[in-house]
Design an enzyme around this catalytic site. Structure first.
Site, PDB file in Angstrom:
ATOM      1  N   GLU A  23      -0.889   5.587   6.143  1.00  0.00           N
ATOM      2  CA  GLU A  23       0.249   6.312   5.576  1.00  0.00           C
ATOM      3  C   GLU A  23      -0.070   7.804   5.401  1.00  0.00           C
ATOM      4  OE1 GLU A  23       2.659   3.006   3.010  1.00  0.00           O
ATOM      5  OE2 GLU A  23       0.979   3.965   2.007  1.00  0.00           O
ATOM      6  N   GLU A  34       4.114  -2.924   6.891  1.00  0.00           N
ATOM      7  CA  GLU A  34       4.120  -3.328   5.487  1.00  0.00           C
ATOM      8  C   GLU A  34       5.554  -3.666   5.091  1.00  0.00           C
ATOM      9  OE1 GLU A  34       2.192  -0.694   2.755  1.00  0.00           O
ATOM     10  OE2 GLU A  34       0.321  -0.615   3.914  1.00  0.00           O
TER      11      GLU A  34
END
Length: 757
Positions: A173, A246
């Site tokens: 991320e 995710e």
């Protein structure tokens, strides 16, 4: 609807399996495969249960395990690596192979994961001026040493080499943090040079994918559902493969906040949509586990917010391997839509659960039993200065004159207990931005002690650069700096806790250890009820169970059955703040949803107005303002957007903001309920009375409101919607339409936090 036959190949074979990306799909040995993945973390699961949890993953319908690698779990001190015991990730991956599961390896080096410092080792903090998650040469050298060593441990377990690892992730991320392609490229090359000869990937929220993507890796999306998945991925790999790296059917807990819970019905439908549309998916988390050894992290996006010991996560598989209704709902969806021609394995029977007897603690040892290395210094040293990662640190100095006034510990990190002549006189909690207490010294010389707990290093956002623990600046008394300190590191999680000198006495009113023994005829998982014990930590047979804190929502500590013994067992409890409780018992079920009294909490919530949110254009939502009557405005989005955190930036105008309610309308046109909503940031609000705070904008009460007077800055409010939602529009109700305006507005949405600076 995808009409492709997806083949699920067992990865138990020792021969090489060629995993590649072709024609918009994942392929193994030239056959398309849809990855149905679940996140599990080896340090958060007792090693004795690794295989048990994998069997349950297989039974739910997973064919892949996703696993972060925690750098600070393997290199606690610079250059000293540990891959044994609970850190034996090689064994973890080989067990996955044995159970017929593929593995997606996520080595970071940054992992976030609600884990202390996002996985970075604390010794990095000793390097003056080092910039983490950047092209800083010193930082990259440390990263390369770790990645190279990890390659020596695991690279022979890739699919190409006959193992189960099919993909390796670069960073994590990163688009939510920076945009340094040189840095990402160097990490990518390290992973390749370490011998990982399988496809690479990055993962980011939809609005951050451009910043987090690096050439040579597959761009995957986090938190997106529905058509947003296609729109996000098609910008980088038109036509796929589509992978939600995710998928959040649940969320983590925070000390002092309600337990996170999400009903299974909507996530099950979202999972079904992915299966029907050929989208690969990784469930974060499939099984959370426990933050043993004080490894929990913290967020600081909207104020310091540490996570508890339990990482139950309301995941399909609960903290102790218990299957929640979500598990069976997902299993039913996977059986129906994916495994049409075969039956999933039977769900293993639950592991044994026992109730421990009522135990009375009659033996105590003072905190000084844990003193080992003691370092003298002019000013207090941080934990990192004394090579300490987790736990507590003790500071001691002498006051030689009678005095009354304000004792200030500037920027305490994170919870401090203050003792004067051996008795506690107060405590300070970083969560509430506390830094000083009143003190009165009448007898001299007086011994002043300050014991500080690392409640969790920040694991997300720019605050990772400011992560030292203990007393990080100075201590003053009536603005005069106190000098001449003795610093004593107390990591405790790895201390020889059972060897301390316990006596049949009761140490009261200050930090101390309390010990008891009990006998068992059988073993099994249990849950130690410490709801009356205040704040501290516990050990069973010398093994750290983690920390407890009566503020909740966690009131029990998980005791793994394999850590208990038939016959005599030893339980030690450390009371950081002593309530006088001296009895405990083990329950058959955990208590994870019970808030307690937060004695440090101020009467009125205090927002931090010193920071501003980082509102990324990639998260901005286009909308058309629908003309309404003057009492409300509705902003209908051009497309349905998925988000958990909603930011409204009401632009500068000459009229005040006075909002009675903010409504959010989901994709089917219905209003979202606000039971789980929380205002996590606001940059201004009137403090005239209780009915004008920012929280009033989401309380469902049209008699209260959020009011801000006209100013030169935009008014900003950020709301946590409690779970990821598919949003069609927002509606704003005004208190006085003739004197307020909110039609000049920017709207942003993210599946995760907005950052503050």
């Amino acid at each position: 609807m995808w009409a492709i036959l997806l083949v699920f190949v067992s990865c138990q074979s020792k021969k090489a399996n060629h995993f590649e990306i072709q024609s918009g799909q994942f392929h193994i040995n030239n056959k398309p495969v849809q990855l149905i993945c679940g996140e599990m973390h080896y340090p958060r699961i007792p090693k004795e249960y690794w295989q048990d949890r994998m069997k349950r993953a297989k039974a739910m319908g997973l064919n892949t395990i996703s696993a972060y690698v925690f750098w600070n779990f393997h290199e606690r001190q610079s250059g000293e690596f540990d891959f044994d015991g609970q850190a034996d990730i090689r064994h973890f991956i080989k067990l996955a192979h044995q159970e017929g599961l593929y593995v997606i390896l996520r080595p970071g080096p940054y992992v976030c994961a609600e884990w202390d410092f996002g996985g970075y080792p604390s010794w990095l903090l000793k390097e003056e001026g080092m910039v983490y998650r950047s092209n800083d040469e010193r930082f990259l050298q440390a990263c390369e040493r770790y990645i190279t060593r990890l390659g020596e441990e695991l690279s022979d377990l890739t699919a190409e080499n006959g193992g189960p690892i099919v993909m390796v992730q670069v960073e994590n991320e990163y688009g939510s943090y920076g945009n340094d392609k040189v840095y990402l490229g160097k990490l990518r090359d390290m992973i390749i040079n370490a011998g990982f000869n399988v496809p690479l990937m990055t993962c980011d929220g939809a609005g951050q994918m451009e910043a987090g993507y690096v050439d040579g890796a597959l761009a995957t999306v986090n938190g997106a559902v529905g058509d947003d998945v296609f729109k996000a991925v098609d910008r980088f790999t038109p036509g796929g493969p589509y992978f939600v790296a995710e998928f959040y059917p649940a969320w983590f807990d925070v000390w002092g906040h309600k337990h996170s819970y999400r009903d299974y019905k909507k996530p099950a439908k979202q999972l079904q949509w992915m299966l029907e549309n050929g989208v690969s998916v990784s469930i974060y988390m499939f099984h959370g586990g426990t933050n043993f050894n004080y490894t929990n992290g913290a967020n600081a996006a909207y104020g310091y917010a540490p996570q508890p010991t339990s990482y139950d996560y309301d995941a399909p598989l609960g903290e102790y391997g218990n299957a929640y209704p979500k598990f069976f709902a997902f299993r039913e969806v996977l059986q129906k839509y994916l495994y049409k021609d075969e039956l999933l394995p039977e769900v293993p029977a639950p592991n044994s659960v026992i109730a421990l007897p009522i135990m009375e603690f009659t033996n105590s040892a003072p905190l000084s039993n844990a003193f080992n290395e003691r370092v003298e210094s002019e000013r207090p040293l941080s934990m990192e200065d004394v090579n300490q990662d987790f736990g507590y640190i003790h500071y001691e100095t002498t006051l030689n004159r009678a005095v009354k006034g304000k004792l200030t510990i500037k920027d305490v990190r994170d919870y401090a207990v203050v003792l004067l002549n051996g008795q506690q006189i107060g405590s300070l909690d970083r969560r509430h931005r506390q830094s000083n207490i009143q003190i009165e010294v009448t007898e001299v010389p007086a011994k002043l002690e300050i014991i500080v707990e690392n409640v969790g290093r920040v694991n997300y956002g720019s605050e990772i650069l400011n992560n030292r623990k203990g007393i990080t600046e100075k201590v003053t008394l009536n603005d005069e700096e106190l000098l001449g300190w003795i610093n004593t590191p107390l990591p405790l999680y790895n201390a020889p806790i059972n060897d301390y000198q316990y006596e049949a006495s009761d140490v009261k009113g200050k930090p101390a250890f309390h010990k008891t023994t009990f006998n068992l005829n059988e073993t099994g998982d249990s849950f130690l009820d410490l709801s009356q014990w205040g704040k501290g930590a516990a050990w069973i047979n010398g093994r750290s169970l983690g920390k407890f804190w009566n503020i909740g929502p966690q009131q029990t500590i998980y005791v793994p059955g394999p850590w208990l013994k038939k016959g005599k067992n030893e339980l030690v409890i450390f009371t950081f703040e002593d309530t006088g409780a001296r009895k405990a018992k083990g329950l058959k079920k955990p208590i994870l949803d019970q808030l307690g009294i937060d004695k440090n909490k101020p009467e009125r919530r205090v927002h931090d107005y010193s920071k501003t949110p980082v509102l990324d254009d990639g998260d901005k939502i286009n909308y058309s303002l629908v003309a309404q009557n003057n009492w409300q405005d509705e902003f209908i989005f051009d497309n349905v957007h998925t988000m958990r955190h909603l930011a409204l930036e009401i632009l500068v105008n000459d009229k005040k903001t006075a909002i009675t309610e903010i409504d959010v309308i989901n994709a089917d046109g219905s209003l979202l309920t606000k039971d789980t909503w929380e205002v996590v940031y606001v940059n201004s609000e009137e403090e005239l009375e209780y009915q004008v705070g920012a929280d009033c904008a989401i309380d469902g009460n049209f008699g209260s409101h959020w009011e801000v007077q006209p100013s030169s800055k935009a008014d900003c409010i950020i709301i946590d919607l409690g779970e990821i939602q598919s949003i069609k529009s927002i509606r704003i109700h005004k208190r006085n339409p003739e004197k307020t305006r909110v039609d000049n507005i920017n709207i942003y949405g993210r599946p995760q936090f907005f950052l503050l600076k």
